[in-house]
Write a protein that holds these residues in place. Structure first.
Motif, PDB file in Angstrom:
ATOM      1  N   ARG A  19       0.871  -1.177   0.000  1.00 56.89           N
ATOM      2  CA  ARG A  19       0.000   0.000   0.000  1.00 56.89           C
ATOM      3  C   ARG A  19       0.903   1.221   0.000  1.00 56.89           C
ATOM      4  NH1 ARG A  19      -1.834   3.543   4.175  1.00 56.89           N
ATOM      5  NH2 ARG A  19      -3.957   4.351   3.864  1.00 56.89           N
ATOM      6  N   PHE A  20       0.696   2.118  -0.957  1.00 55.51           N
ATOM      7  CA  PHE A  20       1.564   3.287  -1.029  1.00 55.51           C
ATOM      8  C   PHE A  20       0.821   4.458  -1.656  1.00 55.51           C
ATOM      9  CE2 PHE A  20       2.204   0.577  -4.716  1.00 55.51           C
ATOM     10  CZ  PHE A  20       2.165   1.447  -5.794  1.00 55.51           C
ATOM     11  N   THR A  71       5.867   9.864  -9.247  1.00 54.06           N
ATOM     12  CA  THR A  71       5.224  10.520  -8.102  1.00 54.06           C
ATOM     13  C   THR A  71       4.811   9.507  -7.044  1.00 54.06           C
ATOM     14  OG1 THR A  71       2.943  10.408  -8.946  1.00 54.06           O
ATOM     15  CG2 THR A  71       4.309  12.265  -9.679  1.00 54.06           C
ATOM     16  N   CYS A  72       5.158   8.239  -7.242  1.00 56.78           N
ATOM     17  CA  CYS A  72       4.755   7.192  -6.304  1.00 56.78           C
ATOM     18  C   CYS A  72       5.831   6.918  -5.261  1.00 56.78           C
ATOM     19  CB  CYS A  72       4.408   5.910  -7.047  1.00 56.78           C
ATOM     20  SG  CYS A  72       2.935   6.060  -8.093  1.00 56.78           S
ATOM     21  N   GLN A  73       5.393   6.511  -4.090  1.00 60.44           N
ATOM     22  CA  GLN A  73       6.300   6.201  -2.985  1.00 60.44           C
ATOM     23  C   GLN A  73       7.225   5.048  -3.332  1.00 60.44           C
ATOM     24  OE1 GLN A  73       4.194   4.985   0.527  1.00 60.44           O
ATOM     25  NE2 GLN A  73       5.916   5.324   1.901  1.00 60.44           N
ATOM     26  N   MET A  74       6.734   4.086  -4.120  1.00 59.64           N
ATOM     27  CA  MET A  74       7.568   2.976  -4.575  1.00 59.64           C
ATOM     28  C   MET A  74       8.473   3.482  -5.702  1.00 59.64           C
ATOM     29  SD  MET A  74       7.002   0.296  -2.782  1.00 59.64           S
ATOM     30  CE  MET A  74       5.811  -0.265  -1.554  1.00 59.64           C
ATOM     31  N   ALA A  75       9.759   3.586  -5.424  1.00 65.23           N
ATOM     32  CA  ALA A  75      10.682   4.257  -6.337  1.00 65.23           C
ATOM     33  C   ALA A  75      10.888   3.510  -7.647  1.00 65.23           C
ATOM     34  CB  ALA A  75      12.027   4.465  -5.635  1.00 65.23           C
ATOM     35  N   ASP A  76      10.561   2.221  -7.693  1.00 60.01           N
ATOM     36  CA  ASP A  76      10.707   1.446  -8.928  1.00 60.01           C
ATOM     37  C   ASP A  76       9.403   1.356  -9.718  1.00 60.01           C
ATOM     38  OD1 ASP A  76      13.444   0.832  -8.703  1.00 60.01           O
ATOM     39  OD2 ASP A  76      13.015  -0.831  -7.321  1.00 60.01           O
ATOM     40  N   ASN A 297       4.175  -2.591   4.542  1.00 62.18           N
ATOM     41  CA  ASN A 297       5.536  -2.072   4.455  1.00 62.18           C
ATOM     42  C   ASN A 297       6.496  -3.212   4.157  1.00 62.18           C
ATOM     43  OD1 ASN A 297       4.824   0.655   5.229  1.00 62.18           O
ATOM     44  ND2 ASN A 297       4.465  -0.175   7.281  1.00 62.18           N
ATOM     45  N   CYS A 298       7.167  -3.153   2.997  1.00 63.42           N
ATOM     46  CA  CYS A 298       8.017  -4.248   2.549  1.00 63.42           C
ATOM     47  C   CYS A 298       9.468  -3.782   2.480  1.00 63.42           C
ATOM     48  CB  CYS A 298       7.555  -4.745   1.187  1.00 63.42           C
ATOM     49  SG  CYS A 298       5.857  -5.379   1.209  1.00 63.42           S
ATOM     50  N   ASP A 299      10.310  -4.410   3.287  1.00 66.38           N
ATOM     51  CA  ASP A 299      11.710  -3.993   3.373  1.00 66.38           C
ATOM     52  C   ASP A 299      12.452  -4.155   2.051  1.00 66.38           C
ATOM     53  OD1 ASP A 299      11.358  -3.360   6.033  1.00 66.38           O
ATOM     54  OD2 ASP A 299      12.079  -5.304   6.762  1.00 66.38           O
ATOM     55  N   THR A 300      11.987  -5.058   1.199  1.00 71.32           N
ATOM     56  CA  THR A 300      12.682  -5.299  -0.065  1.00 71.32           C
ATOM     57  C   THR A 300      12.342  -4.249  -1.123  1.00 71.32           C
ATOM     58  OG1 THR A 300      10.893  -6.775  -0.759  1.00 71.32           O
ATOM     59  CG2 THR A 300      12.797  -7.789   0.320  1.00 71.32           C
ATOM     60  N   ALA A 301      11.356  -3.402  -0.853  1.00 72.33           N
ATOM     61  CA  ALA A 301      10.927  -2.397  -1.834  1.00 72.33           C
ATOM     62  C   ALA A 301      11.731  -1.107  -1.672  1.00 72.33           C
ATOM     63  CB  ALA A 301       9.443  -2.111  -1.672  1.00 72.33           C
ATOM     64  N   ARG A 302      12.182  -0.548  -2.792  1.00 68.61           N
ATOM     65  CA  ARG A 302      12.841   0.760  -2.756  1.00 68.61           C
ATOM     66  C   ARG A 302      11.774   1.844  -2.672  1.00 68.61           C
ATOM     67  NH1 ARG A 302      16.030   3.562  -5.937  1.00 68.61           N
ATOM     68  NH2 ARG A 302      14.792   3.044  -7.778  1.00 68.61           N
ATOM     69  N   THR A 303      11.879   2.717  -1.694  1.00 69.84           N
ATOM     70  CA  THR A 303      10.885   3.759  -1.521  1.00 69.84           C
ATOM     71  C   THR A 303      11.541   5.135  -1.567  1.00 69.84           C
ATOM     72  OG1 THR A 303      11.079   3.683   0.892  1.00 69.84           O
ATOM     73  CG2 THR A 303       9.422   2.251  -0.127  1.00 69.84           C
ATOM     74  N   GLN A 304      10.699   6.149  -1.737  1.00 64.09           N
ATOM     75  CA  GLN A 304      11.171   7.523  -1.670  1.00 64.09           C
ATOM     76  C   GLN A 304      10.231   8.323  -0.770  1.00 64.09           C
ATOM     77  OE1 GLN A 304      11.098   9.460  -5.500  1.00 64.09           O
ATOM     78  NE2 GLN A 304       9.065   8.704  -6.026  1.00 64.09           N
ATOM     79  N   SER A 305      10.720   9.441  -0.290  1.00 59.35           N
ATOM     80  CA  SER A 305       9.942  10.274   0.625  1.00 59.35           C
ATOM     81  C   SER A 305       8.867  11.044  -0.129  1.00 59.35           C
ATOM     82  CB  SER A 305      10.857  11.256   1.348  1.00 59.35           C
ATOM     83  OG  SER A 305      11.365  12.219   0.428  1.00 59.35           O
TER      84      SER A 305
END
Length: 344
Positions: A19-20, A71-76, A297-305
């Motif tokens: 969820r992001f 523009t999404c929290q998931m950087a990939d 919240n998935c630790d393997t996912a690259r996220t951005q602020s």
């Protein structure tokens, strides 16, 4: 277009739900899925995701992977997600765009944006036991019926709903029609896409036939995919919160007491709610997340602020007033309840 794939990843145990939030990329009249190449498209949309969004989105030329920011929290995630825009119709017949609010926990997201989910099982199931396949490059889909103006016409898409928010945390009493009462904290639209794929087509003429809901039961009940669409995917869901609070004075509503909100293409019933999705995750990043046990919240996912998300923006190519008090909706639409063909 026909493609065949080996779904070796289905043998792995998949236990993720993500969820992001996505900030708003642009709001304008473009629709590369339903009316590719048309500038402007028939009605206004709000778009989030990768900044390669354009009027054509030809999967052979300008995939969302060409984006250099999202523009999404998931950087990939360089996918694009979009919906129509809600307007308020005042008692004097003029229209004003309804802004969006960010979901709880995502304050500061530019333009409010939307919250995106990829679910393998019902949201409340923290184990997410089902095995699913990620979408493939070039995949896209559409959900809804832009012509629907009655409950019967909307029945096929009961997964598109509204929630009248008594508080920001309200999540019950969903309806298929727009709420007919004042909603103190706004109106949330929830748009749930099909989760069964035919395994061959990345798209179809109606942008929906290559996908299906379960053949019996529901996604939430773990219903099986039909034999025609045997590949189980995540269910993609959008949550969009419309900030109707500035328009909550009943004295501004129609004299007959009817609800005053209308979609940007003229639907005042809410039955024609719809949404579009163009896949654009980098490489196999989505499948890796889906194959890793995690919930929200998935630790393997690259996220951005949120600050980084907000830096990614796009200038509208269609220059017109979509925000002032308008005598008609952009594209020449007026609020209507009876079924009428959309202007092309």
């Amino acid at each position: 277009m026909q493609w065949s794939f080996l779904f070796l990843s289905l043998a792995a145990t998949s236990t993720a739900l993500i969820r992001f939030q996505c900030s708003q990329l642009v709001t304008q009249r473009l629709d590369p899925l339903v009316t590719p190449g048309m500038i402007p498209s028939p009605h206004v949309h709000q778009i989030v995701g990768g900044n390669s969004f354009n009027a054509t989105m030809d999967p052979k030329k300008d995939m969302p992977g060409e984006s250099d920011c999202t523009t999404c929290q998931m950087a990939d995630d360089f996918s694009n997600y979009w919906t129509a825009v809600l307007y308020f119709k005042a008692r004097n017949g003029t229209y004003k765009r309804v802004r969006q609010l960010a979901n709880s926990g995502f304050d500061g997201a530019a333009g409010g944006g939307m919250t995106v989910y990829y679910m393998q099982d019902a949201l409340y199931d923290t184990k997410q036991p089902s095995k699913v396949s990620a979408f493939q490059p070039g995949f896209r889909m559409f959900i809804g019926n832009v012509q629907a103006r009655t409950m019967d016409e909307a029945a096929r898409f009961r997964q598109l709903t509204y929630t009248c928010l008594e508080t920001p945390a309200t999540r019950d009493h969903e309806t298929i029609a727009l709420p007919k009462k004042v909603c103190p904290a706004g109106i949330m639209s929830s748009l749930r896409f099909p989760n069964c794929w035919d395994g061959k087509n990345l798209d179809s003429p109606d942008h929906l036939s290559h996908m299906s809901y379960p053949s019996s039961g529901t996604f939430e009940s773990g219903g099986p995919c039909p034999s025609t669409h045997p590949v189980r995917t995540s269910q993609v869901m959008f949550e969009v919160i419309w900030d109707t609070r500035p328009f909550n004075n009943p004295d501004d509503w129609p004299l007959d007491g009817s609800q005053p909100f209308v979609w940007s293409f003229g639907d005042a019933t809410g039955y024609a709610n719809h949404a579009d999705y163009v896949f654009g995750w980098k490489d196999d990043s989505l499948q890796k997340i889906l194959d890793t046990p995690c919930y929200v919240n998935c630790d393997t996912a690259r996220t951005q602020s949120i600050a980084e998300m907000n830096k990614c923006a796009q200038k509208a190519v269609v220059e017109e007033d979509i925000d002032g008090w308008l005598t008609e909706l952009p594209g020449g639409h007026q609020a209507e309840f009876a079924p009428t063909p959309e202007k092309r």
